[in-house]
Scaffold this active site. Sequence first.
Site, PDB file in Angstrom:
ATOM      1  N   ARG A  23      34.533 -31.886 -47.618  1.00 16.82           N
ATOM      2  CA  ARG A  23      34.519 -30.698 -46.749  1.00 16.82           C
ATOM      3  C   ARG A  23      35.820 -30.582 -45.966  1.00 16.82           C
ATOM      4  O   ARG A  23      36.413 -29.503 -45.858  1.00 16.82           O
ATOM      5  CB  ARG A  23      33.336 -30.767 -45.784  1.00 16.82           C
ATOM      6  CG  ARG A  23      32.860 -29.404 -45.371  1.00 16.82           C
ATOM      7  CD  ARG A  23      32.805 -29.023 -43.957  1.00 16.82           C
ATOM      8  NE  ARG A  23      33.123 -29.872 -42.869  1.00 16.82           N
ATOM      9  CZ  ARG A  23      33.176 -29.441 -41.624  1.00 16.82           C
ATOM     10  NH1 ARG A  23      32.924 -28.178 -41.356  1.00 16.82           N
ATOM     11  NH2 ARG A  23      33.479 -30.248 -40.652  1.00 16.82           N
ATOM     12  N   ASP A  41      19.489 -19.906 -34.939  1.00 10.29           N
ATOM     13  CA  ASP A  41      19.311 -19.759 -33.504  1.00 10.29           C
ATOM     14  C   ASP A  41      20.148 -18.564 -33.049  1.00 10.29           C
ATOM     15  O   ASP A  41      21.367 -18.572 -33.202  1.00 10.29           O
ATOM     16  CB  ASP A  41      19.803 -21.052 -32.826  1.00 10.29           C
ATOM     17  CG  ASP A  41      19.629 -21.002 -31.334  1.00 10.29           C
ATOM     18  OD1 ASP A  41      18.645 -20.405 -30.893  1.00 10.29           O
ATOM     19  OD2 ASP A  41      20.474 -21.579 -30.625  1.00 10.29           O
ATOM     20  N   GLN A  91      25.173 -15.169 -39.896  1.00  7.84           N
ATOM     21  CA  GLN A  91      25.295 -15.784 -38.572  1.00  7.84           C
ATOM     22  C   GLN A  91      25.880 -14.775 -37.564  1.00  7.84           C
ATOM     23  O   GLN A  91      25.403 -14.655 -36.441  1.00  7.84           O
ATOM     24  CB  GLN A  91      26.208 -16.995 -38.669  1.00  7.84           C
ATOM     25  CG  GLN A  91      25.740 -18.171 -37.848  1.00  7.84           C
ATOM     26  CD  GLN A  91      26.576 -19.408 -38.067  1.00  7.84           C
ATOM     27  OE1 GLN A  91      27.238 -19.541 -39.098  1.00  7.84           O
ATOM     28  NE2 GLN A  91      26.558 -20.308 -37.117  1.00  7.84           N
ATOM     29  N   SER A 108      16.515 -25.696 -42.488  1.00  8.37           N
ATOM     30  CA  SER A 108      16.740 -25.576 -41.050  1.00  8.37           C
ATOM     31  C   SER A 108      17.685 -26.692 -40.623  1.00  8.37           C
ATOM     32  O   SER A 108      17.377 -27.869 -40.790  1.00  8.37           O
ATOM     33  CB  SER A 108      15.395 -25.709 -40.324  1.00  8.37           C
ATOM     34  OG  SER A 108      15.608 -25.861 -38.946  1.00  8.37           O
ATOM     35  N   ASN A 109      18.850 -26.304 -40.108  1.00 10.60           N
ATOM     36  CA  ASN A 109      19.820 -27.311 -39.667  1.00 10.60           C
ATOM     37  C   ASN A 109      19.744 -27.459 -38.154  1.00 10.60           C
ATOM     38  O   ASN A 109      20.553 -26.892 -37.419  1.00 10.60           O
ATOM     39  CB  ASN A 109      21.227 -26.902 -40.109  1.00 10.60           C
ATOM     40  CG  ASN A 109      22.265 -27.937 -39.723  1.00 10.60           C
ATOM     41  OD1 ASN A 109      21.926 -29.029 -39.250  1.00 10.60           O
ATOM     42  ND2 ASN A 109      23.537 -27.595 -39.912  1.00 10.60           N
ATOM     43  N   GLY A 162      18.882 -33.326 -39.644  1.00 10.41           N
ATOM     44  CA  GLY A 162      19.245 -33.814 -38.312  1.00 10.41           C
ATOM     45  C   GLY A 162      20.762 -33.834 -38.165  1.00 10.41           C
ATOM     46  O   GLY A 162      21.494 -33.277 -38.993  1.00 10.41           O
ATOM     47  N   ILE A 184      24.499 -35.220 -38.227  1.00 11.74           N
ATOM     48  CA  ILE A 184      25.288 -36.189 -38.989  1.00 11.74           C
ATOM     49  C   ILE A 184      25.864 -37.204 -37.989  1.00 11.74           C
ATOM     50  O   ILE A 184      26.590 -36.817 -37.059  1.00 11.74           O
ATOM     51  CB  ILE A 184      26.428 -35.498 -39.767  1.00 11.74           C
ATOM     52  CG1 ILE A 184      25.845 -34.491 -40.764  1.00 11.74           C
ATOM     53  CG2 ILE A 184      27.309 -36.527 -40.469  1.00 11.74           C
ATOM     54  CD1 ILE A 184      26.881 -33.595 -41.426  1.00 11.74           C
ATOM     55  N   HIS A 228       0.674 -28.678 -49.165  1.00 11.53           N
ATOM     56  CA  HIS A 228      -0.035 -29.703 -49.932  1.00 11.53           C
ATOM     57  C   HIS A 228      -1.204 -29.134 -50.746  1.00 11.53           C
ATOM     58  O   HIS A 228      -1.839 -29.847 -51.519  1.00 11.53           O
ATOM     59  CB  HIS A 228      -0.534 -30.817 -48.998  1.00 11.53           C
ATOM     60  CG  HIS A 228      -0.515 -32.175 -49.627  1.00 11.53           C
ATOM     61  ND1 HIS A 228      -0.527 -32.366 -50.999  1.00 11.53           N
ATOM     62  CD2 HIS A 228      -0.473 -33.426 -49.092  1.00 11.53           C
ATOM     63  CE1 HIS A 228      -0.503 -33.654 -51.267  1.00 11.53           C
ATOM     64  NE2 HIS A 228      -0.460 -34.324 -50.131  1.00 11.53           N
ATOM     65  N   ASP A 235       2.255 -31.553 -54.682  1.00 15.54           N
ATOM     66  CA  ASP A 235       1.875 -32.931 -54.349  1.00 15.54           C
ATOM     67  C   ASP A 235       3.086 -33.690 -53.798  1.00 15.54           C
ATOM     68  O   ASP A 235       4.244 -33.268 -53.952  1.00 15.54           O
ATOM     69  CB  ASP A 235       1.267 -33.645 -55.556  1.00 15.54           C
ATOM     70  CG  ASP A 235       2.200 -33.607 -56.746  1.00 15.54           C
ATOM     71  OD1 ASP A 235       3.349 -34.049 -56.601  1.00 15.54           O
ATOM     72  OD2 ASP A 235       1.788 -33.131 -57.824  1.00 15.54           O
TER      73      ASP A 235
HETATM   74  N1  CAO Z   1      25.508 -32.562 -37.881  1.00 14.73           N
HETATM   75  C1  CAO Z   1      26.737 -32.576 -37.362  1.00 14.73           C
HETATM   76  N2  CAO Z   1      27.523 -31.484 -37.313  1.00 14.73           N
HETATM   77  C2  CAO Z   1      27.041 -30.344 -37.799  1.00 14.73           C
HETATM   78  C3  CAO Z   1      25.774 -30.265 -38.348  1.00 14.73           C
HETATM   79  C4  CAO Z   1      24.999 -31.445 -38.385  1.00 14.73           C
HETATM   80  N3  CAO Z   1      23.758 -31.424 -38.903  1.00 14.73           N
HETATM   81  N4  CAO Z   1      25.562 -29.015 -38.749  1.00 14.73           N
HETATM   82  C5  CAO Z   1      26.647 -28.337 -38.461  1.00 14.73           C
HETATM   83  N5  CAO Z   1      27.540 -29.130 -37.893  1.00 14.73           N
HETATM   84  C6  CAO Z   1      28.864 -28.748 -37.431  1.00 14.73           C
HETATM   85  C7  CAO Z   1      29.491 -27.753 -38.355  1.00 14.73           C
HETATM   86  O1  CAO Z   1      30.091 -28.364 -39.459  1.00 14.73           O
HETATM   87  C8  CAO Z   1      30.439 -27.062 -37.445  1.00 14.73           C
HETATM   88  O2  CAO Z   1      31.561 -27.864 -37.238  1.00 14.73           O
HETATM   89  P1  CAO Z   1      33.032 -27.441 -37.740  1.00 14.73           P
HETATM   90  O3  CAO Z   1      33.458 -26.420 -36.757  1.00 14.73           O
HETATM   91  O4  CAO Z   1      33.806 -28.679 -37.717  1.00 14.73           O
HETATM   92  O5  CAO Z   1      32.888 -26.845 -39.091  1.00 14.73           O
HETATM   93  C9  CAO Z   1      29.682 -27.002 -36.151  1.00 14.73           C
HETATM   94  O6  CAO Z   1      28.700 -28.019 -36.214  1.00 14.73           O
HETATM   95  C10 CAO Z   1      28.998 -25.682 -35.897  1.00 14.73           C
HETATM   96  O7  CAO Z   1      28.317 -25.283 -37.062  1.00 14.73           O
HETATM   97  P2  CAO Z   1      27.534 -23.905 -37.091  1.00 14.73           P
HETATM   98  O8  CAO Z   1      26.264 -24.036 -36.370  1.00 14.73           O
HETATM   99  O9  CAO Z   1      28.422 -22.836 -36.610  1.00 14.73           O
HETATM  100  O10 CAO Z   1      27.311 -23.603 -38.621  1.00 14.73           O
HETATM  101  P3  CAO Z   1      26.332 -24.276 -39.682  1.00 14.73           P
HETATM  102  O11 CAO Z   1      26.649 -23.581 -40.934  1.00 14.73           O
HETATM  103  O12 CAO Z   1      26.423 -25.732 -39.708  1.00 14.73           O
HETATM  104  O13 CAO Z   1      24.871 -23.866 -39.197  1.00 14.73           O
HETATM  105  C11 CAO Z   1      23.126 -22.408 -38.555  1.00 14.73           C
HETATM  106  C12 CAO Z   1      24.499 -22.527 -39.193  1.00 14.73           C
HETATM  107  C13 CAO Z   1      22.801 -20.934 -38.507  1.00 14.73           C
HETATM  108  C14 CAO Z   1      22.116 -23.145 -39.392  1.00 14.73           C
HETATM  109  C15 CAO Z   1      23.145 -23.028 -37.142  1.00 14.73           C
HETATM  110  O14 CAO Z   1      24.157 -22.419 -36.382  1.00 14.73           O
HETATM  111  C16 CAO Z   1      21.856 -22.857 -36.388  1.00 14.73           C
HETATM  112  O15 CAO Z   1      21.529 -21.803 -35.829  1.00 14.73           O
HETATM  113  N6  CAO Z   1      21.047 -23.946 -36.351  1.00 14.73           N
HETATM  114  C17 CAO Z   1      19.799 -23.966 -35.587  1.00 14.73           C
HETATM  115  C18 CAO Z   1      18.656 -23.908 -36.567  1.00 14.73           C
HETATM  116  C19 CAO Z   1      17.348 -23.947 -35.835  1.00 14.73           C
HETATM  117  O16 CAO Z   1      17.149 -23.272 -34.832  1.00 14.73           O
HETATM  118  N7  CAO Z   1      16.418 -24.719 -36.361  1.00 14.73           N
HETATM  119  C20 CAO Z   1      15.142 -24.894 -35.748  1.00 14.73           C
HETATM  120  C21 CAO Z   1      14.118 -24.177 -36.548  1.00 14.73           C
HETATM  121  S1  CAO Z   1      12.509 -24.481 -35.943  1.00 14.73           S
HETATM  122  O17 CAO Z   1      12.575 -23.896 -34.459  1.00 14.73           O
END
Ligand code: CAO
Length: 482
Positions: A292, A350, A379, A400-401, A425, A427, A453, A457
């Site tokens: 990356r 989010d 986004q 979901s990240n 979760g 990184i 489920h 399975d």
């Molecule tokens: N661990 C460490 N760093 C992370 C990461 C992780 N899991 N995920 C993203 N990052 C980093 C990215 O690489 C980015 O860093 P760089 O600027 O160096 O590239 C920075 O964090 C910001 O990333 P981002 O959030 O702008 O973009 P993304 O593509 O990684 O994620 C999105 C996009 C929409 C998934 C995220 O912004 C978001 O909204 N996450 C929340 C999801 C959520 O609410 N889940 C709960 C659902 S149940 O209520």
Amino acid sequence: MATLLRNGRLKANVTTRYIYLKSSTIKNENQCRCFNQYLFKRNVKSSRLSAFNPSRSFQTSLPLDKIIPFYLSDIGEGIREVSVKEWFVKVGDKVEQFDNICEVQSDKASATITSRYDGKITKLYHKIDGVAFVGEPLVDIDVEDEESLQTDTKEKKNDNQNSNTVEEENDVSKRSKVLATPAVRRIAMQNKIDLSTVNSTGRGGRVLKEDVLKFLNISSEDSNDVNKMKKAEKRNTLYVAQTPHLKSIGQDKTLPITGYTKIMVKTMSTSLKIPHFVYSDEIDVTPLVIIRSETKKAAAEAGVNLTFMPFFIKAASLALNNFPILNSSVDENCENITYKAAHNIGVAMDTPGGLVVPNIKNVQQKSILEIGNDLNRLQRDGQEGALKPNDLTGGTFSLSNIGVIGGTYTKPVILSPQVSIGALGKIQILPRFDKDGNVVKAHIVCVSWSADHRVVDGVTMAKFSNKWKFYIENPSHLMLEL
Ligand code: CAO
């Protein structure tokens, strides 16, 4: 008002309806009395048609029952029915044009419906969560002035008085001043518009709300536009935040649940009925971190902010090729399962409006860069409250990240009718053993999968996770499959 028209017909406006009688049928006081009785039965409270002279036209002052239904108009996107999520009015409330009547929501969008009339609410047709159909009444309004009534003819369902309006139009067109309701005049005044310069489309040259909106370059549909409503909501929120009452500390406050949160109430309540199988694992993303960082600059030159998500999404799509059941949906009673051809992968996001899950369409056909581009756009739109119904519908699988905030393992909740979802979760840099038993620095991320489920399975979910893990831990294979 009852009027003997020049063509010899008698006209009276009763409950928005014109009643015509040929003058030849009213020849004496007795017949006039019968006509008054007819008016009385039609709920006209009093009649002063005490004198009748068939030789000339007459006008009388006649209090009228002007209660009319206000219909739900077409709110676009092919939406035929909505559920009423909130009433902003109750019976007895006075409203003016553009005042909020209610908030409605379909499976695609929500909208605030505003009044077309000045008047008093006399009936609400639906309870909260009741279903309202386009073209059916939402409320009854006792309109304040006859002019309001006359602007509405085009939206009325089964408008059976249209054939009787010719005389009225002729009368009105003779007037030289600009015709408009007080509310329309007010909007014109607020926007410093000379109404005589507005192209009028109402009957008899009347300037309608739509005409003024068009003049201001706002389409009438935009009054129900989700994004514009959001902007309006934002303005309201700003106003509320400034009121000293809400600033006071130590008071409970109850607010309506609106917007994306309202959708979350519905979807998550449905998800509760699904028996979740949860499977978690940890992934070494050290090679992916290197790849990356090597490609991030090139992606930026192509206008894409390349995060880890496009890799995670592409790997999920490749793994789904081997486990198509995880890209399926089930019907309400879980009697049929549909294997989806497209990999429309939803991404939990989010946003200022709350959690929302737009999806990237046809991931199976896209490169990592294209996925990154789509994700950036979603986004951006999510932040601006500009996601479209098409972005929010048709998802087949979700990720979901939550790791952008932190955390390791979680239990993601399935978005019905989908059957699986993954959550990542943070990184983290952690010590791990390499294959020779040496402690090394590794980039580790935890992943948790939930599967329905009833139809999936645990072994299938675990095998899918292994396949996905393989692509993430060996990103060169990920590249091979593009
Ligand atoms: N661990 C460490 N760093 C992370 C990461 C992780 N899991 N995920 C993203 N990052 C980093 C990215 O690489 C980015 O860093 P760089 O600027 O160096 O590239 C920075 O964090 C910001 O990333 P981002 O959030 O702008 O973009 P993304 O593509 O990684 O994620 C999105 C996009 C929409 C998934 C995220 O912004 C978001 O909204 N996450 C929340 C999801 C959520 O609410 N889940 C709960 C659902 S149940 O209520």
